[in-house]
Design a protein around this motif. Structure first.
Motif, short mmCIF file in Angstrom:
data_model
loop_
_atom_site.label_atom_id
_atom_site.label_comp_id
_atom_site.label_asym_id
_atom_site.label_seq_id
_atom_site.Cartn_x
_atom_site.Cartn_y
_atom_site.Cartn_z
N GLU A 1 0.05 -12.12 -117.57
CA GLU A 1 -0.17 -10.64 -117.57
C GLU A 1 -1.22 -10.07 -117.45
O GLU A 1 -1.74 -9.06 -117.13
N VAL B 1 -2.25 -8.58 -113.88
CA VAL B 1 -1.62 -7.16 -113.72
C VAL B 1 -2.60 -5.98 -113.77
O VAL B 1 -3.13 -5.88 -115.10
N ASP C 1 -3.96 -1.91 -112.06
CA ASP C 1 -3.67 -1.11 -110.84
C ASP C 1 -4.98 -1.10 -109.89
O ASP C 1 -4.98 -0.47 -108.84
N ARG D 1 -3.76 -14.09 -107.01
CA ARG D 1 -2.96 -14.03 -108.20
C ARG D 1 -2.34 -12.52 -108.45
O ARG D 1 -1.33 -12.21 -109.12
N LEU D 2 -3.15 -11.75 -107.72
CA LEU D 2 -2.84 -10.29 -107.91
C LEU D 2 -1.53 -9.93 -107.07
O LEU D 2 -1.40 -10.70 -105.85
N ALA D 3 -1.04 -8.79 -107.37
CA ALA D 3 0.13 -8.38 -106.71
C ALA D 3 -0.31 -7.96 -105.36
O ALA D 3 -1.47 -7.03 -105.29
N PRO D 4 0.34 -8.14 -104.26
CA PRO D 4 0.07 -7.61 -102.98
C PRO D 4 -0.35 -6.05 -102.90
O PRO D 4 0.37 -5.49 -103.51
N THR E 1 -2.59 -4.57 -104.32
CA THR E 1 -3.49 -4.15 -105.62
C THR E 1 -4.98 -3.70 -104.89
O THR E 1 -5.35 -4.23 -103.69
#
Length: 256
Positions: free
Chosen positions: A46, A49, A51, A70-73, A75
């Protein structure tokens, strides 16, 4: 609504304000070159995670491409100008990269992120010319939260940074000496007094240490946080210092 800050270790923090989650200088590795994580478990999933992610400069312990991966694509990633040219791997990890300089403002949801200067060598070491500035960021939402990145004291620091409520200040490193382009515990307390923030969190200490130096002057690894508390009590007695453990959070009310 208070601002919440979580310290994951080194310069990696999560700042939550106005429902926006910002991550600073993510470093999730157990080992980086000659450094090994000596305190605190590796951050949980977490921690990645966010913004948006704020990167202060290009040194590998602040801009760490495997951690960013490791961040969401998609971001949003805010980096110093010239970072994409100096670190080609940034273009390959699927993030929305915004390059900035001091004086810029970036909006993320309901917060504004002001980009401020820092006094530090911002190059991607050990190679290459000085192509990118070192930066700090002031997150303006319910509170004004200053993430200093890596910096030394510099002329008119309060004017350049502006008014802040919360200061996340580096207080150490991983060796017996820190040059003038860094804040040790004493200089960080001087910065806190000059900035006038009424809440402070020491970072950039007590996480990584050179392999093989575990028994060599270990107080220089563990002590900067406690030293900052003592110096701040003398130089900035109105400020509340929150010395967090790895993975710990604190909620802070704005003072304005």
């Amino acid at each position: 609504m208070p601002v919440e800050v979580t310290w994951w270790g080194h310069a990696t923090c999560t700042i939550e304000d106005c429902g926006v989650r910002l991550l600073t200088d993510p470093l999730f590795a157990r080992r980086l070159a000659h450094l090994r994580r000596r305190r605190g478990a590796a951050p949980p999933p977490e921690a990645a995670v966010a913004d948006a992610v704020l990167v202060s400069h290009l040194h590998a312990d602040h801009l760490h491409v495997p951690s960013l991966a490791r961040l969401a694509p998609g971001t949003r990633l805010v980096v110093p100008a010239g970072a994409v040219r100096s670190v080609p791997g940034l273009a390959k990890i699927g993030l929305d990269v915004t390059q900035v300089r001091a004086g810029d403002t970036v909006r993320v949801g309901d917060v504004a992120v002001r980009v401020v200067p820092a006094r530090h060598d911002g190059r991607r070491l050990p190679l290459g010319p000085h192509r990118s500035p070192a930066l700090g960021y002031v997150v303006e939402g319910t509170a004004r939260t200053y993430f200093a990145g890596d910096t030394g004291l510099f002329e008119d620091m309060p004017g350049a940074v502006g008014p802040v409520d919360v200061a996340l200040l580096p207080v150490g490193g991983w060796g017996p000496r820190l040059g003038p382009d860094h804040l040790d515990a004493g200089r960080a307390a001087e910065a806190l007094a000059a900035l006038g923030a009424l809440s402070a969190i020491p970072v950039h200490y007590g996480t990584y240490w050179p392999i093989g130096m575990d028994g060599v002057r270990p107080h220089e690894f563990h002590a900067p946080g406690e030293e900052f508390v003592r110096h701040a009590a003398r130089l900035a007695p109105k400020a509340a210092v929150h010395r967090l453990g790895h993975g710990e959070s604190v909620r802070l009310e704005a003072t304005r």
